[in-house]
Design an enzyme around this catalytic site. Sequence first.
Site, PDB file in Angstrom:
ATOM      1  N   ASP A 108      59.822  29.794  28.327  1.00 20.62           N
ATOM      2  CA  ASP A 108      60.784  28.541  28.597  1.00 20.62           C
ATOM      3  C   ASP A 108      61.767  28.519  27.589  1.00 20.62           C
ATOM      4  OD1 ASP A 108      62.070  26.479  29.799  1.00 20.62           O
ATOM      5  OD2 ASP A 108      60.571  25.024  29.809  1.00 20.62           O
ATOM      6  N   HIS A 112      57.258  17.716  18.675  1.00 20.49           N
ATOM      7  CA  HIS A 112      58.455  17.430  19.795  1.00 20.49           C
ATOM      8  C   HIS A 112      57.895  16.510  20.742  1.00 20.49           C
ATOM      9  CE1 HIS A 112      55.571  20.113  22.057  1.00 20.49           C
ATOM     10  NE2 HIS A 112      56.409  20.315  22.985  1.00 20.49           N
TER      11      HIS A 112
END
Length: 378
Positions: free
Chosen positions: A74, A294
């Site tokens: 991704d 993240h």
Amino acid sequence: MGTCIRNLADGITLIAADDTWIEGKAIQQLETTARLPGMQRVAGMPDLHPGRGYPVGAAFFSSGRFYPALVGNDIGCGMAFWRTDIPVAKLHLDKLEKRLGSLDAPLDDSWQEAIAAFGLAPCGHERSLGTIGGGNHFAELQQLDEAYDDTALAALGIDRKHLLLLVHSGSRGLGEAILREQVDRFSHAGLEAGSPEAEHYLARHDGALRFAEANRQLIARRILDRLRANGEQLLDVNHNLVSAATLGGVDGWLHRKGATPADQGVMVIPGSRGDYSYLVAPVADERSLNSLAHGAGRKWMRSECKDRLAKRYSVEQLERTALGSRVICADRALIYEEAPEAYKAIDSVVGALRDAGLVQVLARLKPVLTYKTRGGCC
């Protein structure tokens, strides 16, 4: 200051507190990446968890060659953060949820205009633009819950009177196609910097980054249009990418796999969908490879979640969180996989970064309405 930055071995750093949940398998995968040819240094973030062969929540610095497999399937997965003019005082979840409708279907013909506006090259995945996807991707309306730096928030135009919008998505099927091409041709061997094969990958990789950034912007604009609102993007950042970098006087390649850049201004570090998110001002530090966590990071494998939770929670219960927010997720398997219990506590992740001297916390953000899927195309 800095006591949460641990050197596990030569070239291997872990940012974690004593009570940070880190699986042994994730450490093993981090150690495996450190032994790849040309790898100089690796750093695990507090949200470190096992991935498909390589850890998620980590950064990797190599010289001479780089590794598409470390970026993953991704490319450009990341987050965009918007302020909106939706008033908190008129917050009505039933109305918001109804107006939002479904975001799963492709955009109408406007996606063709978007390609031209963003300068995207043809790739065969254009009809997925403006859609969120599956996994841990989401779009979430939030509100300011606690302010820790009023001056910084005022500069960003963030206040308690209006909702905020966080969009987490990536390059959809495009990144998968690019990685599949690499694995079919080269397995996981990596690419020699400067070679024709490396330049070919980087060109496609950079196109996927632009695609992901366009996708997030289209998702946000789609949501604002549905809610008859206006907004302004405050930040957009990629979590999965590789880029040229110089660290410690060495020229090389910095890979991030589920890691936030610490050298691009303020960032949002989200918790699970039933937890807070934090707006932070990063401190760039080469010990962490100029990277941050993240998000909260998974505790449980997806395959474990339904068995662990189905006897405790119904789908309807998981659609309402302890913070009073709602989660729109008509995929019965996914809502268990993405349950708050499947993730680490965000306070432990952000706390480790703060104690390591890697962030200044500016605000705590509370979820209001999270969209994952209405059960259509993911």
